[in-house]
Design a protein around this motif. Structure first.
Motif, PDB file in Angstrom:
ATOM      1  N   ILE A 279     -30.435  48.285 -47.177  1.00 54.73           N
ATOM      2  CA  ILE A 279     -29.663  48.700 -48.592  1.00 54.73           C
ATOM      3  C   ILE A 279     -28.819  47.714 -48.903  1.00 54.73           C
ATOM      4  O   ILE A 279     -28.576  47.213 -50.100  1.00 54.73           O
ATOM      5  CB  ILE A 279     -29.173  49.973 -48.069  1.00 54.73           C
ATOM      6  CG1 ILE A 279     -30.357  51.196 -48.186  1.00 54.73           C
ATOM      7  CG2 ILE A 279     -28.113  50.442 -49.263  1.00 54.73           C
ATOM      8  CD1 ILE A 279     -29.798  52.594 -47.513  1.00 54.73           C
ATOM      9  N   VAL A 280     -28.059  46.970 -47.852  1.00 50.99           N
ATOM     10  CA  VAL A 280     -26.671  46.209 -48.269  1.00 50.99           C
ATOM     11  C   VAL A 280     -27.267  44.947 -48.898  1.00 50.99           C
ATOM     12  O   VAL A 280     -26.895  44.331 -49.816  1.00 50.99           O
ATOM     13  CB  VAL A 280     -26.024  46.004 -46.953  1.00 50.99           C
ATOM     14  CG1 VAL A 280     -24.916  44.971 -47.139  1.00 50.99           C
ATOM     15  CG2 VAL A 280     -25.236  47.333 -46.525  1.00 50.99           C
ATOM     16  N   MET A 281     -28.134  44.360 -48.099  1.00 56.02           N
ATOM     17  CA  MET A 281     -28.792  42.912 -48.703  1.00 56.02           C
ATOM     18  C   MET A 281     -29.608  43.261 -49.787  1.00 56.02           C
ATOM     19  O   MET A 281     -29.768  42.443 -50.756  1.00 56.02           O
ATOM     20  CB  MET A 281     -29.779  42.488 -47.615  1.00 56.02           C
ATOM     21  CG  MET A 281     -28.868  41.906 -46.299  1.00 56.02           C
ATOM     22  SD  MET A 281     -27.603  40.979 -46.774  1.00 56.02           S
ATOM     23  CE  MET A 281     -28.431  39.574 -47.413  1.00 56.02           C
ATOM     24  N   GLY A 282     -30.074  44.506 -50.161  1.00 60.91           N
ATOM     25  CA  GLY A 282     -30.950  44.846 -51.292  1.00 60.91           C
ATOM     26  C   GLY A 282     -29.770  44.698 -52.543  1.00 60.91           C
ATOM     27  O   GLY A 282     -30.112  44.055 -53.556  1.00 60.91           O
ATOM     28  N   ILE A 283     -28.478  45.303 -52.082  1.00 57.50           N
ATOM     29  CA  ILE A 283     -27.515  45.224 -53.344  1.00 57.50           C
ATOM     30  C   ILE A 283     -27.106  43.880 -53.451  1.00 57.50           C
ATOM     31  O   ILE A 283     -26.696  43.506 -54.691  1.00 57.50           O
ATOM     32  CB  ILE A 283     -26.297  46.112 -52.750  1.00 57.50           C
ATOM     33  CG1 ILE A 283     -26.861  47.571 -52.787  1.00 57.50           C
ATOM     34  CG2 ILE A 283     -25.052  46.046 -53.676  1.00 57.50           C
ATOM     35  CD1 ILE A 283     -25.724  48.865 -52.026  1.00 57.50           C
ATOM     36  N   VAL A 284     -26.741  42.912 -52.374  1.00 57.10           N
ATOM     37  CA  VAL A 284     -26.450  41.880 -52.519  1.00 57.10           C
ATOM     38  C   VAL A 284     -27.610  40.900 -53.383  1.00 57.10           C
ATOM     39  O   VAL A 284     -27.222  40.002 -54.304  1.00 57.10           O
ATOM     40  CB  VAL A 284     -26.275  41.009 -51.201  1.00 57.10           C
ATOM     41  CG1 VAL A 284     -26.126  39.727 -51.305  1.00 57.10           C
ATOM     42  CG2 VAL A 284     -25.274  41.660 -50.292  1.00 57.10           C
ATOM     43  N   LEU A 285     -28.730  41.216 -53.111  1.00 56.04           N
ATOM     44  CA  LEU A 285     -29.811  40.349 -53.870  1.00 56.04           C
ATOM     45  C   LEU A 285     -29.570  40.712 -55.508  1.00 56.04           C
ATOM     46  O   LEU A 285     -30.104  39.907 -56.239  1.00 56.04           O
ATOM     47  CB  LEU A 285     -31.051  40.773 -53.461  1.00 56.04           C
ATOM     48  CG  LEU A 285     -32.601  40.248 -54.066  1.00 56.04           C
ATOM     49  CD1 LEU A 285     -32.284  38.781 -53.951  1.00 56.04           C
ATOM     50  CD2 LEU A 285     -33.813  40.722 -53.670  1.00 56.04           C
ATOM     51  N   GLY A 286     -29.541  42.181 -55.670  1.00 56.77           N
ATOM     52  CA  GLY A 286     -29.354  42.711 -56.906  1.00 56.77           C
ATOM     53  C   GLY A 286     -28.209  41.982 -57.610  1.00 56.77           C
ATOM     54  O   GLY A 286     -28.136  41.695 -58.921  1.00 56.77           O
ATOM     55  N   ILE A 287     -26.927  41.979 -56.971  1.00 61.74           N
ATOM     56  CA  ILE A 287     -25.982  41.216 -57.642  1.00 61.74           C
ATOM     57  C   ILE A 287     -26.203  39.664 -58.118  1.00 61.74           C
ATOM     58  O   ILE A 287     -25.641  39.235 -59.187  1.00 61.74           O
ATOM     59  CB  ILE A 287     -24.738  41.242 -56.673  1.00 61.74           C
ATOM     60  CG1 ILE A 287     -24.324  42.726 -56.752  1.00 61.74           C
ATOM     61  CG2 ILE A 287     -23.529  40.334 -57.213  1.00 61.74           C
ATOM     62  CD1 ILE A 287     -23.273  43.052 -55.630  1.00 61.74           C
TER      63      ILE A 287
END
Length: 290
Positions: free
Chosen positions: A124-132
């Protein structure tokens, strides 16, 4: 490990190694959902040799050029300013963080880091980072009503500082769920590189780290439930599938957003949390290997 398990896990490794969704997490989850033993960090490292062989073949011209220029620069001072020679040094420099941290945290990587709750968190966390990171890249590339298009950096602008940052991002992938390509591409996008440049350097940077890790873990292949035959078979499957995925992915990122991968990571992480929280799946499912 049965031949069927090795086929499925090799297929999963090949499909997920180069996508920003974490191959180590998917190998771990495949085993947990199927009720198999956790294939383990050694199996993961060795099958990654197969996918890295696909990288060596796909980028063979780039690699041959870089290696040739790097060796010539050792004795020819005029070659030291050559971009390919510098790339050789930058790949070496960028590989230092994962080498140091991989040896330092070997026990944690093979144990506590494989907890499904940690994997869900990193997904979840790294998915959000990738999205940003992806959103920032898209904003630079398309501009807007009150914003001009901003040119992003190519690999010709890569220096020691950025190379080390790429390396630190890659080292984060020692934790299952982070994703080697996802972390390094995110880092590259946040530093202002194009999608293609970030992905290309990510793949090149992974070569020494993955090959060294696989060679280091070879001695463990015959221990416990991981045997040579199925492991080699899975590695061959990972190579064939991985090559096809690289070819597709390098074309995909030139025109498409990473958002499908972001959404997938977040949903998978949430589902994993729900299953573990409801008691339907143990956070240590499959860990009784051997």
């Amino acid at each position: 490990m049965s031949w069927f398990e090795s086929f499925v896990l090799g297929l999963v490794q090949g499909l997920t190694e180069f996508l920003p969704i974490s191959s180590s997490a998917h190998l771990r989850l495949t085993a947990a959902f199927a009720g198999w033993h956790d294939p383990g960090a050694a199996f993961t490292a060795i099958t990654q040799i197969g996918t890295e062989a696909a990288v060596l073949i796909y980028f063979r011209k780039d690699i041959a050029r870089i290696v040739s220029a790097w060796f010539r620069s050792l004795t020819n001072s005029s070659m030291r300013g050559d971009h390919d020679a510098q790339m050789g040094w930058l790949v070496i420099i960028g590989s230092i963080p994962i080498g140091v941290l991989g040896v330092t945290f070997k026990d944690q990587i093979e144990g506590p880091f494989r907890d499904l709750r940690l994997i869900a968190t990193t997904l979840i966390v790294m998915g959000i980072v990738l999205g940003i990171a992806d959103r920032l890249a898209a904003r630079d590339e398309t501009g807007g009503k009150h914003r001009a298009i901003k040119e992003r950096k190519s690999l010709r602008e890569l220096g020691v500082r950025d190379g080390l940052i790429f390396g630190v991002c890659q080292a984060m992938a020692l934790i299952p769920g982070v994703s080697r390509s996802g972390a390094t591409i995110s880092g590259g996008l946040l530093m202002g590189y194009t999608r293609e440049a970030a992905a290309r350097y990510s793949f090149l940077l992974a070569i020494p780290a993955v090959l060294a890790s696989g060679a280091f873990e070879l001695k463990d292949a015959g221990e416990g439930h991981v045997s040579w035959g199925p492991t080699i078979f899975a590695t061959i499957i990972a190579f064939a599938v991985g090559y096809a995925v690289i070819a597709w992915f390098m074309k995909f990122i030139t025109t498409k957003s990473f958002m499908p991968f972001v959404i997938y990571r977040v949903i998978l992480g949430i589902v994993l949390f729900i299953l573990v929280g409801a008691g339907a799946l143990s956070p240590h499912a499959g860990e009784s290997a051997g």
